[in-house]
Write a protein that holds these residues in place. Structure first.
Motif, PDB file in Angstrom:
ATOM      1  N   ARG A  99      40.162  33.734   1.206  1.00 12.14           N
ATOM      2  CA  ARG A  99      40.658  32.365   1.130  1.00 12.14           C
ATOM      3  C   ARG A  99      40.918  31.969  -0.316  1.00 12.14           C
ATOM      4  NH1 ARG A  99      35.192  29.044   3.050  1.00 12.14           N
ATOM      5  NH2 ARG A  99      33.968  29.387   1.135  1.00 12.14           N
ATOM      6  N   GLN A 100      41.827  31.018  -0.439  1.00 10.00           N
ATOM      7  CA  GLN A 100      42.143  30.492  -1.762  1.00 10.00           C
ATOM      8  C   GLN A 100      42.258  28.987  -1.679  1.00 10.00           C
ATOM      9  OE1 GLN A 100      45.603  32.223  -3.632  1.00 10.00           O
ATOM     10  NE2 GLN A 100      44.917  31.587  -5.661  1.00 10.00           N
ATOM     11  N   ALA A 101      41.347  28.321  -2.361  1.00  4.13           N
ATOM     12  CA  ALA A 101      41.371  26.864  -2.421  1.00  4.13           C
ATOM     13  C   ALA A 101      42.267  26.424  -3.570  1.00  4.13           C
ATOM     14  CB  ALA A 101      39.955  26.334  -2.613  1.00  4.13           C
ATOM     15  N   PRO A 102      42.770  25.191  -3.536  1.00  3.38           N
ATOM     16  CA  PRO A 102      43.646  24.708  -4.615  1.00  3.38           C
ATOM     17  C   PRO A 102      42.975  24.828  -5.973  1.00  3.38           C
ATOM     18  CG  PRO A 102      43.700  23.212  -2.765  1.00  3.38           C
ATOM     19  CD  PRO A 102      42.625  24.201  -2.458  1.00  3.38           C
ATOM     20  N   VAL A 155      35.985  36.296   2.136  1.00  7.82           N
ATOM     21  CA  VAL A 155      35.210  35.533   3.115  1.00  7.82           C
ATOM     22  C   VAL A 155      34.367  36.488   3.953  1.00  7.82           C
ATOM     23  CG1 VAL A 155      35.306  33.996   5.101  1.00  7.82           C
ATOM     24  CG2 VAL A 155      36.932  33.695   3.213  1.00  7.82           C
ATOM     25  N   ALA A 156      35.035  37.471   4.553  1.00  5.58           N
ATOM     26  CA  ALA A 156      34.324  38.420   5.407  1.00  5.58           C
ATOM     27  C   ALA A 156      35.185  39.649   5.625  1.00  5.58           C
ATOM     28  CB  ALA A 156      33.979  37.798   6.759  1.00  5.58           C
ATOM     29  N   THR A 157      34.524  40.786   5.818  1.00 10.91           N
ATOM     30  CA  THR A 157      35.233  42.022   6.145  1.00 10.91           C
ATOM     31  C   THR A 157      34.547  42.725   7.310  1.00 10.91           C
ATOM     32  OG1 THR A 157      33.947  43.336   4.568  1.00 10.91           O
ATOM     33  CG2 THR A 157      36.017  42.394   3.773  1.00 10.91           C
ATOM     34  N   ASP A 212      35.228  24.310   2.627  1.00 12.11           N
ATOM     35  CA  ASP A 212      35.882  25.439   3.285  1.00 12.11           C
ATOM     36  C   ASP A 212      37.403  25.282   3.319  1.00 12.11           C
ATOM     37  OD1 ASP A 212      33.195  25.437   5.652  1.00 12.11           O
ATOM     38  OD2 ASP A 212      33.491  26.866   4.006  1.00 12.11           O
ATOM     39  N   THR A 213      37.884  24.129   2.889  1.00  9.57           N
ATOM     40  CA  THR A 213      39.325  23.881   2.857  1.00  9.57           C
ATOM     41  C   THR A 213      40.016  24.884   1.945  1.00  9.57           C
ATOM     42  OG1 THR A 213      39.101  21.536   3.352  1.00  9.57           O
ATOM     43  CG2 THR A 213      41.113  22.234   2.203  1.00  9.57           C
ATOM     44  N   THR A 233      42.095  22.884   6.795  1.00 12.44           N
ATOM     45  CA  THR A 233      41.716  21.656   6.104  1.00 12.44           C
ATOM     46  C   THR A 233      40.550  21.017   6.836  1.00 12.44           C
ATOM     47  OG1 THR A 233      44.002  21.283   5.408  1.00 12.44           O
ATOM     48  CG2 THR A 233      42.489  19.428   5.244  1.00 12.44           C
ATOM     49  N   VAL A 234      39.460  20.799   6.107  1.00  7.40           N
ATOM     50  CA  VAL A 234      38.264  20.193   6.683  1.00  7.40           C
ATOM     51  C   VAL A 234      38.074  18.817   6.057  1.00  7.40           C
ATOM     52  CG1 VAL A 234      35.810  20.454   7.160  1.00  7.40           C
ATOM     53  CG2 VAL A 234      37.272  22.488   6.934  1.00  7.40           C
ATOM     54  N   SER A 235      38.141  17.797   6.873  1.00  4.89           N
ATOM     55  CA  SER A 235      37.998  16.423   6.375  1.00  4.89           C
ATOM     56  C   SER A 235      36.544  15.979   6.449  1.00  4.89           C
ATOM     57  CB  SER A 235      38.874  15.482   7.176  1.00  4.89           C
ATOM     58  OG  SER A 235      38.454  15.451   8.521  1.00  4.89           O
TER      59      SER A 235
END
Length: 121
Positions: free
Chosen positions: A38-41, A48-50, A89-90, A118-120
């Motif tokens: 993952r890549q956040a802004p 994250v996981a493999t 986690d966004t 996107t997690v609010s």
């Protein structure tokens, strides 16, 4: 040609769940490890996981106990079940796979196009 196609991203409230899917297609002889990154802004891409072809898994400390990676080798598909989501986690989530393709026979590191989660709060 080999490609990965992700699905399942979206908007969810904190504490909620999402399930990501990633299907590999094309001239595939076999698939070794598969994973999610993952890549956040404003941040670098992170693991994250493999999961190996035999089912051994590895998780980032930040998602242990909340996320579960799994795969269906018959369908060339990897999943990421994300529970108890947090605003941090966004990110854009990317699928990655180590693939042996045929025609021609070669080793490929393949990435999906990414799906936004996107997690609010």
């Amino acid at each position: 040609q080999v490609q990965l196609v992700e699905s399942g991203g979206g908007l969810v409230q904190a504490g909620g769940s999402l399930r990501l899917s990633c299907a590999a297609s094309g001239s595939i002889s076999s698939i070794n490890a598969m994973g999610w990154y993952r890549q956040a802004p404003g941040k670098q891409r992170e693991l994250v996981a493999t999961i190996t072809s035999g089912g051994s898994t590895n998780y980032a400390d930040s998602v242990k106990g909340r996320f579960t990676i799994s795969r269906n080798n018959a369908k060339n598909t990897v999943y990421l079940q994300m529970n108890s989501l947090k605003p941090e986690d966004t990110a854009v989530y990317y699928c990655q796979a180590d693939i042996i393709s045929y025609n021609p026979l070669r080793y490929l590191e393949v990435w999906g196009q990414g799906t936004l989660v996107t997690v609010s709060s």
